[in-house]
Scaffold this active site. Structure first.
Site, PDB file in Angstrom:
ATOM      1  N   ASP A  19       1.105  -1.204   0.035  1.00 10.34           N
ATOM      2  CA  ASP A  19       0.178  -0.151  -0.156  1.00 10.34           C
ATOM      3  C   ASP A  19       0.800   1.169   0.023  1.00 10.34           C
ATOM      4  O   ASP A  19       1.794   1.400   0.777  1.00 10.34           O
ATOM      5  CB  ASP A  19      -1.043   0.131   1.217  1.00 10.34           C
ATOM      6  CG  ASP A  19      -2.096  -1.092   1.256  1.00 10.34           C
ATOM      7  OD1 ASP A  19      -1.947  -1.907   0.377  1.00 10.34           O
ATOM      8  OD2 ASP A  19      -2.653  -1.184   2.341  1.00 10.34           O
ATOM      9  N   ASP A 140     -15.661  -4.466  -1.814  1.00 10.11           N
ATOM     10  CA  ASP A 140     -15.122  -4.364  -0.455  1.00 10.11           C
ATOM     11  C   ASP A 140     -16.512  -4.226   0.279  1.00 10.11           C
ATOM     12  O   ASP A 140     -17.241  -3.449   0.239  1.00 10.11           O
ATOM     13  CB  ASP A 140     -14.495  -2.903  -0.337  1.00 10.11           C
ATOM     14  CG  ASP A 140     -13.281  -2.721  -1.066  1.00 10.11           C
ATOM     15  OD1 ASP A 140     -12.545  -3.666  -1.323  1.00 10.11           O
ATOM     16  OD2 ASP A 140     -12.983  -1.538  -1.437  1.00 10.11           O
TER      17      ASP A 140
END
Length: 251
Positions: A19, A140
C-alpha cells in the site's frame, strides 16, 4: 484432508500487498487513513517479495483511492524495476479512461476497479468489454453492504451489484471484508463461499489473513473458485514469511 491430499490440491495464488501513500509503503487498519504505519520505499518492499518468490504483487495507491493525489511516479519506478520478474496488480483511484490508460501504459498486468464500478456501472461495463481479463472488480464488503470511495461511504447491496457485474461479463472479483482488513483476525470464509456460489468467475480473497492456517483454509476453497489471496499485515508483522506462505499455498 490428509497431507498428501492437501499437497495434490490446486494451488492458491498469493499477492503480497504494498500500500503506497506519500511515496512510502504503509499499512492501514480497516482502511482508516490516519492509521498508517510506514514501511519505507515501496520498491524495496517489492524487492523483498520478488526475492522470496512472489509471482504477483498487489499494489494499492492509497492517495488515489482517497482522492488526494497519486503515487504514479513511484509505481512506474516499481514496475520498471520488477515488471519483468513479477506481475503487478494495481488498485486505487482508477475511475476514468485516463487513469486506466495510465496504468496500462505503465505496464501493470491487472487493474482493480473499486468505487468506479459501483458509482459508474456503464463505464465499468465498457472497460470490461474493452480490456477483458486485465480488469478485476474490487468488492469491499461490510456485512452484505459494499463500501465505496476509500471505505468511507456505502456503495449498495453486494448481491445486486454482483448480479450487475455478472451481466457485464466481469472476469474476476477481489473480495475484501472491510471489518477484517489489517486486523489479523482471519479471512471471512463464509462470505467467500457465498460469493463463489453466485459466480463462476475467479475470486481473490483479501483481508484478515493472519496465519499459515488461514492460507491453508483458503486453499481448500480453490475448487469452489477462490483463485488467490492478498496478504498484507501478516507479512509485514512477521507472522510468517512469503516463502512459507507460498509453500502452504502449493507453489
Amino acid at each position: 484432508m490428509s497431507v498428501s491430499e492437501f499437497n495434490d490440491s490446486p494451488t492458491l495464488t498469493l499477492f503480497p500487498a504494498i500500500d503506497v501513500a506519500n511515496g512510502q509503503a504503509v499499512r492501514l487498519v480497516q482502511g482508516e487513513a490516519d492509521s498508517a504505519t510506514s514501511y519505507g520505499d515501496p520498491v524495496d518492499a517489492a524487492a523483498q517479495w520478488v526475492e522470496q518468490g512472489a509471482e504477483w504483487i498487489h499494489l494499492v495507491d492509497l492517495d488515489a483511492a482517497f482522492g488526494r493525489g497519486n503515487n504514479r511516479a513511484v509505481i512506474r519506478r516499481l514496475v520498471e524495476a520488477y515488471g519483468e520478474a513479477v506481475l503487478v496488480e494495481l488498485s486505487g483511484g482508477i475511475r476514468d479512461d485516463e487513469s486506466l490508460e495510465d496504468a496500462v501504459e505503465m505496464g501493470v498486468k491487472r487493474v482493480n476497479l473499486g468505487t468506479a464500478a459501483l458509482e459508474n456501472p456503464e463505464w465499468a461495463a465498457s472497460v470490461i468489454n474493452t480490456y477483458g481479463d486485465l480488469i478485476a472488480v474490487g468488492l469491499d464488503v461490510r456485512g452484505t453492504t459494499l463500501a465505496a470511495r476509500g471505505w468511507t461511504k456505502e456503495g449498495g447491496d453486494l448481491w445486486d451489484v454482483l448480479e450487475r457485474l455478472e451481466q457485464a461479463d466481469c472476469t474476476r472479483y477481489v473480495v475484501t471484508d472491510v471489518t477484517k482488513d489489517g486486523t489479523l483476525k482471519g479471512p471471512n470464509l463464509d462470505l467467500l463461499r457465498s460469493i463463489t456460489d453466485r459466480t463462476d468467475r475467479p475470486v481473490i480473497a483479501s483481508g484478515g489473513i493472519s496465519s499459515l492456517d488461514d492460507i491453508a483454509a483458503l486453499r481448500e476453497l480453490v475448487p469452489l473458485g477462490v483463485e488467490g489471496a492478498i496478504i498484507g499485515k501478516a507479512l509485514y508483522s512477521g507472522a510468517f514469511t512469503l516463502r512459507e506462505a507460498l509453500d502452504v499455498a502449493g507453489h
